[in-house]
Design an enzyme around this catalytic site. Structure first.
Site, PDB file in Angstrom:
ATOM      1  N   SER A 140      -1.916  -2.641   8.215  1.00 50.55           N
ATOM      2  CA  SER A 140      -1.192  -1.534   7.607  1.00 50.55           C
ATOM      3  C   SER A 140      -0.833  -1.906   6.165  1.00 50.55           C
ATOM      4  CB  SER A 140       0.060  -1.259   8.461  1.00 50.55           C
ATOM      5  OG  SER A 140       0.854  -0.254   7.893  1.00 50.55           O
ATOM      6  N   SER A 141       0.342  -1.509   5.726  1.00 52.90           N
ATOM      7  CA  SER A 141       0.825  -1.848   4.382  1.00 52.90           C
ATOM      8  C   SER A 141       2.326  -1.646   4.323  1.00 52.90           C
ATOM      9  CB  SER A 141       0.169  -0.940   3.335  1.00 52.90           C
ATOM     10  OG  SER A 141       0.830  -1.066   2.101  1.00 52.90           O
ATOM     11  N   TYR A 155      -2.560   7.095   0.175  1.00 49.88           N
ATOM     12  CA  TYR A 155      -2.856   5.795   0.808  1.00 49.88           C
ATOM     13  C   TYR A 155      -1.739   5.395   1.770  1.00 49.88           C
ATOM     14  CZ  TYR A 155      -3.042   0.678   1.138  1.00 49.88           C
ATOM     15  OH  TYR A 155      -3.037  -0.615   1.604  1.00 49.88           O
ATOM     16  N   LYS A 159      -1.547   4.671   6.089  1.00 51.61           N
ATOM     17  CA  LYS A 159      -1.001   3.512   6.809  1.00 51.61           C
ATOM     18  C   LYS A 159       0.106   3.957   7.776  1.00 51.61           C
ATOM     19  CE  LYS A 159      -3.746   0.554   4.837  1.00 51.61           C
ATOM     20  NZ  LYS A 159      -4.843  -0.064   5.593  1.00 51.61           N
TER      21      LYS A 159
HETATM   22  P1  NAP Z   1     -10.633  -5.711  -0.547  1.00 51.47           P
HETATM   23  O1  NAP Z   1     -10.468  -7.061  -1.137  1.00 51.47           O
HETATM   24  O2  NAP Z   1     -10.960  -4.567  -1.426  1.00 51.47           O
HETATM   25  O3  NAP Z   1     -11.743  -5.813   0.626  1.00 51.47           O
HETATM   26  C1  NAP Z   1     -12.024  -4.668   1.355  1.00 51.47           C
HETATM   27  C2  NAP Z   1     -12.904  -5.011   2.533  1.00 51.47           C
HETATM   28  O4  NAP Z   1     -13.089  -3.823   3.295  1.00 51.47           O
HETATM   29  C3  NAP Z   1     -14.276  -5.487   2.131  1.00 51.47           C
HETATM   30  O5  NAP Z   1     -14.742  -6.391   3.097  1.00 51.47           O
HETATM   31  C4  NAP Z   1     -15.097  -4.202   2.132  1.00 51.47           C
HETATM   32  O6  NAP Z   1     -16.462  -4.423   2.386  1.00 51.47           O
HETATM   33  C5  NAP Z   1     -14.468  -3.458   3.283  1.00 51.47           C
HETATM   34  N1  NAP Z   1     -14.587  -2.021   3.118  1.00 51.47           N
HETATM   35  C6  NAP Z   1     -13.943  -1.247   2.210  1.00 51.47           C
HETATM   36  N2  NAP Z   1     -14.336   0.032   2.348  1.00 51.47           N
HETATM   37  C7  NAP Z   1     -15.232   0.039   3.361  1.00 51.47           C
HETATM   38  C8  NAP Z   1     -16.010   1.054   3.962  1.00 51.47           C
HETATM   39  N3  NAP Z   1     -15.962   2.342   3.556  1.00 51.47           N
HETATM   40  N4  NAP Z   1     -16.839   0.720   4.970  1.00 51.47           N
HETATM   41  C9  NAP Z   1     -16.910  -0.563   5.401  1.00 51.47           C
HETATM   42  N5  NAP Z   1     -16.224  -1.564   4.849  1.00 51.47           N
HETATM   43  C10 NAP Z   1     -15.400  -1.255   3.842  1.00 51.47           C
HETATM   44  O7  NAP Z   1      -9.328  -5.258   0.272  1.00 51.47           O
HETATM   45  P2  NAP Z   1      -8.031  -6.085   0.724  1.00 51.47           P
HETATM   46  O8  NAP Z   1      -7.058  -6.097  -0.388  1.00 51.47           O
HETATM   47  O9  NAP Z   1      -8.444  -7.355   1.327  1.00 51.47           O
HETATM   48  O10 NAP Z   1      -7.426  -5.104   1.834  1.00 51.47           O
HETATM   49  C11 NAP Z   1      -7.719  -5.267   3.208  1.00 51.47           C
HETATM   50  C12 NAP Z   1      -6.755  -4.400   4.000  1.00 51.47           C
HETATM   51  O11 NAP Z   1      -5.418  -4.779   3.699  1.00 51.47           O
HETATM   52  C13 NAP Z   1      -6.855  -2.906   3.674  1.00 51.47           C
HETATM   53  O12 NAP Z   1      -6.688  -2.157   4.852  1.00 51.47           O
HETATM   54  C14 NAP Z   1      -5.698  -2.677   2.733  1.00 51.47           C
HETATM   55  O13 NAP Z   1      -5.238  -1.350   2.759  1.00 51.47           O
HETATM   56  C15 NAP Z   1      -4.676  -3.637   3.315  1.00 51.47           C
HETATM   57  N6  NAP Z   1      -3.628  -4.054   2.373  1.00 51.47           N
HETATM   58  C16 NAP Z   1      -3.949  -4.755   1.255  1.00 51.47           C
HETATM   59  C17 NAP Z   1      -2.923  -5.152   0.403  1.00 51.47           C
HETATM   60  C18 NAP Z   1      -3.186  -5.956  -0.844  1.00 51.47           C
HETATM   61  O14 NAP Z   1      -2.244  -6.162  -1.615  1.00 51.47           O
HETATM   62  N7  NAP Z   1      -4.392  -6.426  -1.094  1.00 51.47           N
HETATM   63  C19 NAP Z   1      -1.610  -4.800   0.680  1.00 51.47           C
HETATM   64  C20 NAP Z   1      -1.327  -4.071   1.827  1.00 51.47           C
HETATM   65  C21 NAP Z   1      -2.349  -3.707   2.673  1.00 51.47           C
HETATM   66  P3  NAP Z   1     -17.532  -4.680   1.171  1.00 51.47           P
HETATM   67  O15 NAP Z   1     -17.289  -6.096   0.703  1.00 51.47           O
HETATM   68  O16 NAP Z   1     -18.868  -4.508   1.800  1.00 51.47           O
HETATM   69  O17 NAP Z   1     -17.226  -3.685   0.103  1.00 51.47           O
END
Ligand code: NAP
Length: 250
Positions: A140-141, A155, A159
């Site tokens: 989630s977030s 967004y 979540k």
């Molecule tokens: P990220 O670095 O952008 O990585 C996203 C991952 O999801 C990649 O493996 C990407 O695959 C895959 N992905 C994205 N869109 C996709 C799609 N349409 N179909 C299949 N795969 C897809 O993201 P992250 O920051 O690690 O975030 C991961 C999760 O944590 C998300 O749900 C995000 O909302 C949540 N989150 C993140 C943060 C933060 O600060 N980073 C905070 C709160 C929550 P590819 O490599 O093939 O593109």
């Protein structure tokens, strides 16, 4: 022998960022991990290589989510490698920072398709594969519980929907001793937050100041929480929302 030896895990969006951290951690605990990705096969292969270099086992599944037939294709690919699942981590997700007076219907539909509809139907079609005593962990977030960044409203809404899914699904899968929980990260240093952290003067410092612990999160900070929920020690935790924001909501 790790605590997850003999288990199979699927981590969506495990090619990069938080998902990669989760995949590497679950593999270190002994699970065989399905490293799902959307488009970046090279990054997914790097995740698998890192897992194997550390003595673990993993394979890739490439299916872009948010498109017709996505979930069926994901499970068909999964079935080519494994005969059942113990841990499902719905991590793949996309951001959206468009304020309500600018966001288009297409952008709204897209963020809901990837962040809500895909995990829902991954479970819908994967429940039969999930073994009793298993785990579902939805990423989630913290934004689901604070209005500090209202331009991320669509967004954050995705979540919020995912959290309701975790709550209600825990009742559906509970009789099979399968736990379901949401883990909510705060700001983590990934490609997703690169613009926020590196794109503006002082972005990193401002983000760090949001956490009670005074720093930006690392992917391992979230992966360690997911690993706990995946472990036997978390068998009595279900339907919950686990705050992994580093105290960003306090
Ligand atoms: P990220 O670095 O952008 O990585 C996203 C991952 O999801 C990649 O493996 C990407 O695959 C895959 N992905 C994205 N869109 C996709 C799609 N349409 N179909 C299949 N795969 C897809 O993201 P992250 O920051 O690690 O975030 C991961 C999760 O944590 C998300 O749900 C995000 O909302 C949540 N989150 C993140 C943060 C933060 O600060 N980073 C905070 C709160 C929550 P590819 O490599 O093939 O593109």
């Amino acid at each position: 022998m790790g605590v997850l030896t003999g288990r199979t895990a699927l981590v969506t969006g495990a090619s990069r960022g938080i998902g990669r951290g989760i995949a590497e951690r679950l593999a270190r605990d002994g699970a065989r991990v399905a490293v799902h990705y959307g488009r970046n096969e090279t990054a997914a292969k790097e995740t698998v290589a890192a897992i194997e270099a550390a003595g673990g086992a993993a394979f890739t599944i490439g299916v872009e989510l948010g498109l017709p037939g996505d979930v069926e294709a994901l499970w068909a690919e999964f079935d080519r490698h494994a005969d059942g699942l113990d841990i499902l981590v719905n991590n793949a997700g996309i951001g959206n920072t468009r304020p309500i007076d600018e966001i288009t219907e297409q952008e709204f539909d897209r963020v809901f398709a990837v962040n809500v509809k895909a995990p829902f139907f991954i479970v819908r079609h994967g429940m039969a594969r999930l073994r009793d005593g298993g785990r579902v962990i939805n990423v989630s977030s913290g934004l689901a519980r604070t209005a500090v960044m209202p331009d991320n409203m669509a967004y954050a809404m995705t979540k919020g929907a995912l959290d309701v899914f975790s709550r209600d699904l825990s009742k559906v899968l509970g009789p099979r001793a399968i736990t379901v929980n949401s883990v909510a990260p705060g700001i983590i240093d990934t490609d997703n937050t690169a613009g926020l952290l590196y794109g503006t003067e002082g972005g990193w410092a401002q983000a760090a100041a949001i956490s009670a612990l005074g720093r930006v999160g690392e992917t391992a900070d979230v992966a360690d929480v997911v690993a706990f929920l995946a472990s036997g020690g978390a068998r009595w935790v279900t339907g919950s929302w686990v705050d992994a924001t580093g105290g960003s909501l306090t």
